[in-house]
Design an enzyme around this catalytic site. Structure first.
Site, PDB file in Angstrom:
ATOM      1  CD  GLU A  17      41.338  15.135   1.312  1.00  0.00           C
ATOM      2  OE1 GLU A  17      40.613  14.426   0.575  1.00  0.00           O
ATOM      3  OE2 GLU A  17      41.086  16.306   1.585  1.00  0.00           O
ATOM      4  N   GLY A 109      42.354  19.335  -8.381  1.00  0.00           N
ATOM      5  CA  GLY A 109      41.944  18.502  -7.247  1.00  0.00           C
ATOM      6  C   GLY A 109      40.505  18.753  -6.841  1.00  0.00           C
ATOM      7  CG  ASP A 157      37.050  12.469  -5.760  1.00  0.00           C
ATOM      8  OD1 ASP A 157      37.037  12.820  -4.562  1.00  0.00           O
ATOM      9  OD2 ASP A 157      38.101  12.296  -6.403  1.00  0.00           O
TER      10      ASP A 157
END
Ligand code: GLA
Length: 368
Positions: A17, A109, A157
């Protein structure tokens, strides 16, 4: 009349992350939730956008007029930004009629914005024979997000939505976009990965994301490396000793240990020790909470409650400041853990979180 139907998924990130804008490693997988686009090519230079999920008439834009300065601030910026990025990249894209319908939760998210970007780029790639591969598509969509929408994100993403494969997590090196599909079949091991959407989105999230990113860049500059990816795990103590600013030091510690956690998770999965990833996920949460400081009370509540109720591991996923957490559980304790989290939220009069089991699903594709 449409020319075809395309779909692109949302994602969760298993581990890795805030590493993607540090040239590091990430490991997302696609959700079964998708944004579906029904598209007809049109040759009059008009982009007509409509969403089944947003009230209002279709929006008509002229592709020649698209520019970051002309963005509208609503959902249409994502597809408009993609068309702008493709044209900026020298690709001959004209107009289109696009109707969207999405099951990807927004503001959770889970990359609903990447899903709409990628499905748009994929459809236009086919309809205008642009010849892009899935990496090109992800790069264009990231440019749309960074420059047109104005969010300074990494590429995780968009790569996840464009490139993930059913039954696998995607081990991605965000420096050169090298990818490896890692088999990720939890059911076979009697496990489940729950996604808990807290339904919270804290207002300062965007500015805070940019600040973390700037802090990481300052750390890399102070250490004389191109990106924090270049600080090896066994050189972490030396690197920390060379940094004066305690905030930057904490950011660097998170990135370096997080890249290492991605490697540890892969090693466990490849050795068939799937339960062993649990504590690594939980360590990742502590690092995001204490060093990177992107968690929030609701995410911490999910993680702490789930662990107390017997989960094998838990952490926030995505950018943070709200959104979702992931929780690794034995299939047999899924109900117990879910109930414990729901009760903890109810006891604090928080909205009921949305909980579902995440099954690694297919990446973007043409449906018909
Ligand atoms: C958001 C961004 C990604 C990534 C994550 C954090 O989802 O869009 O690029 O930085 O946050 O890992």
């Amino acid at each position: 009349m449409s020319d075809g139907v395309w779909a692109a998924p949302g994602r969760v990130n298993l581990i890795g992350e805030h590493t993607d804008y540090n040239d590091g490693f990430v490991m997302p997988f696609a959700l079964p939730h998708t944004t579906v686009a029904t598209v007809a090519r049109r040759d009059d230079g008009v982009l007509r956008l409509h969403s089944a999920d947003v009230a209002g008439d279709p929006v008509e834009l002229r592709v020649d007029d698209l520019a970051p300065a002309a963005r509208s601030g609503d959902w249409t910026d994502y597809p408009a930004g993609v068309v702008w990025a493709l044209r900026w990249g020298g690709l001959a894209v004209g107009g289109a009629d696009i109707h969207y319908e999405s099951t990807v939760p927004t503001g959770a998210g889970l990359s609903s914005s990447a899903a709409i970007e990628v499905v748009t780029a994929l459809a236009l790639n086919d309809l205008y024979a642009l010849g892009m591969d899935s990496r090109d598509i992800a790069r264009m969509c990231r440019r749309a997000e960074n420059v047109y929408v104005g969010a300074p994100t990494g590429i995780m993403d968009q790569m996840a939505s464009a490139c993930c494969a059913w039954g696998h997590a995607l081990h991605l090196d965000t420096r050169d976009l090298a990818m490896r599909q890692i088999p990720f079949d939890l059911t076979a091991h009697g496990l489940e990965l729950l996604v808990v959407d807290t339904r919270v989105k804290h207002a300062h999230s965007e500015g805070a994301y940019g600040k973390r990113r700037a802090g990481c860049e300052a750390g890399a500059a102070a250490l004389g490396v191109d990106a924090l990816r270049d600080v090896p795990f066994d050189g972490l103590d030396d690197a920390l000793a060379r940094l004066d600013d305690p905030e930057v030091r904490a950011l660097v510690r998170h990135i370096v240990t997080e890249n290492h956690r991605v490697e540890r998770v892969i090693a466990h999965l490849e050795a068939g020790e799937v339960r062993a990833i649990g504590p690594v996920l939980t360590e990742g949460h502590a690092s995001l909470r204490d060093d990177f400081r992107v968690s929030c009370p609701e995410l911490d509540l999910v993680v702490d409650t789930a662990l107390t109720a017997g989960a094998l591991g838990a952490r926030m996923t995505g950018g943070g400041f709200g959104g979702s957490a992931i929780v690794l559980v034995e299939s047999s304790s899924e109900h117990l853990v879910t109930k414990a989290v729901q009760e903890a939220f109810a006891a604090r009069t928080l909205d009921e979180p949305r909980v579902f089991t995440a099954v690694p699903s297919a990446g973007a594709r043409r449906v018909s």
